[in-house]
Design a protein around this motif. Structure first.
Motif, PDB file in Angstrom:
ATOM      1  N   HIS A  15      -8.496  28.849 -12.203  1.00 45.21           N
ATOM      2  CA  HIS A  15      -9.315  29.910 -12.818  1.00 45.21           C
ATOM      3  C   HIS A  15     -10.507  29.345 -13.595  1.00 45.21           C
ATOM      4  O   HIS A  15     -11.609  29.850 -13.468  1.00 45.21           O
ATOM      5  CB  HIS A  15      -8.505  30.838 -13.726  1.00 45.21           C
ATOM      6  N   VAL A  16     -10.289  28.316 -14.452  1.00 44.48           N
ATOM      7  CA  VAL A  16     -11.389  27.680 -15.189  1.00 44.48           C
ATOM      8  C   VAL A  16     -11.119  26.178 -15.252  1.00 44.48           C
ATOM      9  O   VAL A  16      -9.984  25.729 -15.112  1.00 44.48           O
ATOM     10  CB  VAL A  16     -11.550  28.244 -16.619  1.00 44.48           C
ATOM     11  N   ARG A  17     -12.173  25.398 -15.510  1.00 42.41           N
ATOM     12  CA  ARG A  17     -12.019  23.947 -15.621  1.00 42.41           C
ATOM     13  C   ARG A  17     -11.198  23.598 -16.856  1.00 42.41           C
ATOM     14  O   ARG A  17     -11.370  24.191 -17.911  1.00 42.41           O
ATOM     15  CB  ARG A  17     -13.388  23.273 -15.676  1.00 42.41           C
ATOM     16  N   GLY A  18     -10.292  22.629 -16.687  1.00 43.74           N
ATOM     17  CA  GLY A  18      -9.442  22.212 -17.790  1.00 43.74           C
ATOM     18  C   GLY A  18      -8.135  22.966 -17.878  1.00 43.74           C
ATOM     19  O   GLY A  18      -7.342  22.750 -18.790  1.00 43.74           O
ATOM     20  N   PHE A  19      -7.890  23.857 -16.928  1.00 43.66           N
ATOM     21  CA  PHE A  19      -6.679  24.687 -16.899  1.00 43.66           C
ATOM     22  C   PHE A  19      -5.921  24.292 -15.626  1.00 43.66           C
ATOM     23  O   PHE A  19      -6.290  24.681 -14.527  1.00 43.66           O
ATOM     24  CB  PHE A  19      -7.115  26.152 -16.892  1.00 43.66           C
ATOM     25  N   ASP A  38      -6.602  21.633 -21.258  1.00 41.99           N
ATOM     26  CA  ASP A  38      -7.243  20.427 -21.777  1.00 41.99           C
ATOM     27  C   ASP A  38      -8.750  20.618 -21.858  1.00 41.99           C
ATOM     28  O   ASP A  38      -9.316  21.484 -21.187  1.00 41.99           O
ATOM     29  CB  ASP A  38      -6.940  19.229 -20.865  1.00 41.99           C
ATOM     30  N   GLY A  39      -9.398  19.767 -22.653  1.00 42.87           N
ATOM     31  CA  GLY A  39     -10.858  19.749 -22.701  1.00 42.87           C
ATOM     32  C   GLY A  39     -11.436  21.008 -23.301  1.00 42.87           C
ATOM     33  O   GLY A  39     -10.887  21.592 -24.242  1.00 42.87           O
ATOM     34  N   GLU A 133      -6.104  21.890 -28.817  1.00 40.62           N
ATOM     35  CA  GLU A 133      -6.327  21.043 -27.643  1.00 40.62           C
ATOM     36  C   GLU A 133      -4.986  20.602 -27.072  1.00 40.62           C
ATOM     37  O   GLU A 133      -4.058  20.273 -27.809  1.00 40.62           O
ATOM     38  CB  GLU A 133      -7.143  19.819 -28.067  1.00 40.62           C
ATOM     39  N   GLY A 134      -4.850  20.616 -25.749  1.00 38.87           N
ATOM     40  CA  GLY A 134      -3.637  20.133 -25.113  1.00 38.87           C
ATOM     41  C   GLY A 134      -2.467  21.094 -25.160  1.00 38.87           C
ATOM     42  O   GLY A 134      -1.319  20.678 -24.988  1.00 38.87           O
ATOM     43  N   THR A 135      -2.719  22.374 -25.376  1.00 44.28           N
ATOM     44  CA  THR A 135      -1.636  23.357 -25.359  1.00 44.28           C
ATOM     45  C   THR A 135      -1.000  23.403 -23.973  1.00 44.28           C
ATOM     46  O   THR A 135      -1.692  23.325 -22.952  1.00 44.28           O
ATOM     47  CB  THR A 135      -2.165  24.750 -25.758  1.00 44.28           C
ATOM     48  N   VAL A 136       0.331  23.528 -23.934  1.00 43.79           N
ATOM     49  CA  VAL A 136       1.070  23.625 -22.675  1.00 43.79           C
ATOM     50  C   VAL A 136       2.024  24.819 -22.785  1.00 43.79           C
ATOM     51  O   VAL A 136       2.744  24.955 -23.781  1.00 43.79           O
ATOM     52  CB  VAL A 136       1.868  22.332 -22.380  1.00 43.79           C
ATOM     53  N   ILE A 137       2.003  25.666 -21.754  1.00 44.89           N
ATOM     54  CA  ILE A 137       2.889  26.832 -21.730  1.00 44.89           C
ATOM     55  C   ILE A 137       3.642  26.874 -20.404  1.00 44.89           C
ATOM     56  O   ILE A 137       3.202  26.314 -19.403  1.00 44.89           O
ATOM     57  CB  ILE A 137       2.113  28.156 -21.944  1.00 44.89           C
ATOM     58  N   VAL A 138       4.793  27.545 -20.419  1.00 41.29           N
ATOM     59  CA  VAL A 138       5.585  27.784 -19.212  1.00 41.29           C
ATOM     60  C   VAL A 138       5.557  29.279 -18.929  1.00 41.29           C
ATOM     61  O   VAL A 138       5.800  30.093 -19.825  1.00 41.29           O
ATOM     62  CB  VAL A 138       7.034  27.301 -19.383  1.00 41.29           C
ATOM     63  N   LEU A 139       5.257  29.629 -17.674  1.00 46.47           N
ATOM     64  CA  LEU A 139       5.258  31.023 -17.260  1.00 46.47           C
ATOM     65  C   LEU A 139       6.345  31.224 -16.214  1.00 46.47           C
ATOM     66  O   LEU A 139       6.366  30.535 -15.192  1.00 46.47           O
ATOM     67  CB  LEU A 139       3.891  31.421 -16.690  1.00 46.47           C
ATOM     68  N   ASP A 140       7.268  32.133 -16.508  1.00 46.19           N
ATOM     69  CA  ASP A 140       8.300  32.531 -15.564  1.00 46.19           C
ATOM     70  C   ASP A 140       7.875  33.852 -14.943  1.00 46.19           C
ATOM     71  O   ASP A 140       7.798  34.877 -15.632  1.00 46.19           O
ATOM     72  CB  ASP A 140       9.659  32.656 -16.257  1.00 46.19           C
ATOM     73  N   GLN A 141       7.569  33.799 -13.673  1.00 45.22           N
ATOM     74  CA  GLN A 141       7.044  34.929 -12.905  1.00 45.22           C
ATOM     75  C   GLN A 141       8.172  35.521 -12.075  1.00 45.22           C
ATOM     76  O   GLN A 141       8.897  34.797 -11.404  1.00 45.22           O
ATOM     77  CB  GLN A 141       5.916  34.410 -12.015  1.00 45.22           C
ATOM     78  N   TYR A 142       8.301  36.853 -12.114  1.00 44.03           N
ATOM     79  CA  TYR A 142       9.383  37.520 -11.406  1.00 44.03           C
ATOM     80  C   TYR A 142       8.854  38.222 -10.152  1.00 44.03           C
ATOM     81  O   TYR A 142       7.683  38.082  -9.811  1.00 44.03           O
ATOM     82  CB  TYR A 142      10.118  38.437 -12.370  1.00 44.03           C
ATOM     83  N   ALA A 143       9.695  38.946  -9.465  1.00 40.33           N
ATOM     84  CA  ALA A 143       9.347  39.516  -8.158  1.00 40.33           C
ATOM     85  C   ALA A 143       8.083  40.367  -8.236  1.00 40.33           C
ATOM     86  O   ALA A 143       7.833  41.072  -9.232  1.00 40.33           O
ATOM     87  CB  ALA A 143      10.504  40.366  -7.646  1.00 40.33           C
ATOM     88  N   LEU A 167     -13.129  25.205  -8.401  1.00 37.77           N
ATOM     89  CA  LEU A 167     -11.832  25.609  -8.958  1.00 37.77           C
ATOM     90  C   LEU A 167     -10.756  25.473  -7.877  1.00 37.77           C
ATOM     91  O   LEU A 167     -11.043  25.282  -6.706  1.00 37.77           O
ATOM     92  CB  LEU A 167     -11.897  27.044  -9.474  1.00 37.77           C
ATOM     93  N   TYR A 168      -9.506  25.566  -8.300  1.00 40.54           N
ATOM     94  CA  TYR A 168      -8.348  25.541  -7.391  1.00 40.54           C
ATOM     95  C   TYR A 168      -8.297  24.242  -6.570  1.00 40.54           C
ATOM     96  O   TYR A 168      -8.078  24.259  -5.368  1.00 40.54           O
ATOM     97  CB  TYR A 168      -8.353  26.776  -6.473  1.00 40.54           C
ATOM     98  N   GLU A 169      -8.470  23.114  -7.255  1.00 42.50           N
ATOM     99  CA  GLU A 169      -8.402  21.805  -6.600  1.00 42.50           C
ATOM    100  C   GLU A 169      -6.955  21.345  -6.515  1.00 42.50           C
ATOM    101  O   GLU A 169      -6.115  21.724  -7.335  1.00 42.50           O
ATOM    102  CB  GLU A 169      -9.221  20.779  -7.388  1.00 42.50           C
ATOM    103  N   LYS A 170      -6.660  20.495  -5.542  1.00 40.11           N
ATOM    104  CA  LYS A 170      -5.301  19.990  -5.355  1.00 40.11           C
ATOM    105  C   LYS A 170      -5.070  18.715  -6.165  1.00 40.11           C
ATOM    106  O   LYS A 170      -5.980  17.921  -6.375  1.00 40.11           O
ATOM    107  CB  LYS A 170      -5.048  19.697  -3.875  1.00 40.11           C
TER     108      LYS A 170
END
Length: 196
Positions: A15-19, A38-39, A133-143, A167-170
């Motif tokens: 979606h955006v750079r650094g994410f 990040d960044g 800076e450097g925040t990390v989150i976990v997203l649990d996505q359901y059906a 965006l959307y680089e591997k």
């Protein structure tokens, strides 16, 4: 999930750079994603524009601080936004398509520290902001509640949709391994019941 499957479903600059987005599990009923901020992304007024989702989800903060803002459509008191249909290119969609002008009112904004979490329905409008800076989150996505091929909604200040180039680089295999190690270290510092 094998490392090859993780690599296929994980993205840098999501979606955006650094994410960055690391996919740990993917089934029709439950997908687990780890988001790394990040960044400059921590300096943005919001990471992404207000939007809804195709699924219900739970978000847990592993490190750093973030806030979640919830919006409602309010033609009397809201701020003017441009409503777009969002059909993600990751599922073969065309990206953003402008629909109409509308007004949104931010009704709540809550901050979350490590170990705190929130749950949202697919049709709720929200955006997130990073406060460290450097925040990390976990997203649990359901059906999925909204089928693939049917767009969701995104609301922006400008009628011109953003450029998705770059965006959307591997991940490379080494980059993926480094993110997995970072996640394992952060997870080890929280009580087991936080991220089951």
């Amino acid at each position: 999930m094998t490392l090859e499957e993780m690599q296929a479903h994980s993205f840098k600059n999501f979606h955006v750079r650094g994410f960055d987005y690391l996919c740990l599990k993917r089934t029709p009923e439950h997908t687990r994603k780890v988001y790394f901020f990040d960044g400059n992304v921590s300096q943005l007024p919001e990471v992404v524009s207000p939007h809804d989702h195709r699924y219900n989800f739970t978000t847990t903060v592993l490190t750093g601080v973030m806030s979640n803002s919830i919006y409602v459509v309010d033609e009397e008191y809201g701020q003017v936004y441009q409503e777009f249909a969002w059909d993600t290119p990751l599922n073969g969609g065309a990206g953003f398509t402008w629909r109409k002008e509308t007004k949104l009112l931010e009704t709540t904004r809550f901050a979350y520290r490590p170990g705190l979490w929130y749950r949202m329905g697919h049709d709720e409008l929200h955006t997130i902001r990073m406060h460290a800076e450097g925040t990390v989150i976990v997203l649990d996505q359901y059906a999925d509640c909204v089928p693939i091929g049917q767009p969701t909604r995104t609301f922006m200040q400008e009628r011109q949709s953003p450029n998705l180039d770059g965006l959307y680089e591997k991940f490379t295999a080494d980059e993926l391994a480094a993110r997995l190690a970072q996640y394992a270290e952060l997870k080890s510092k929280l009580p087991m019941e936080i991220i089951a």
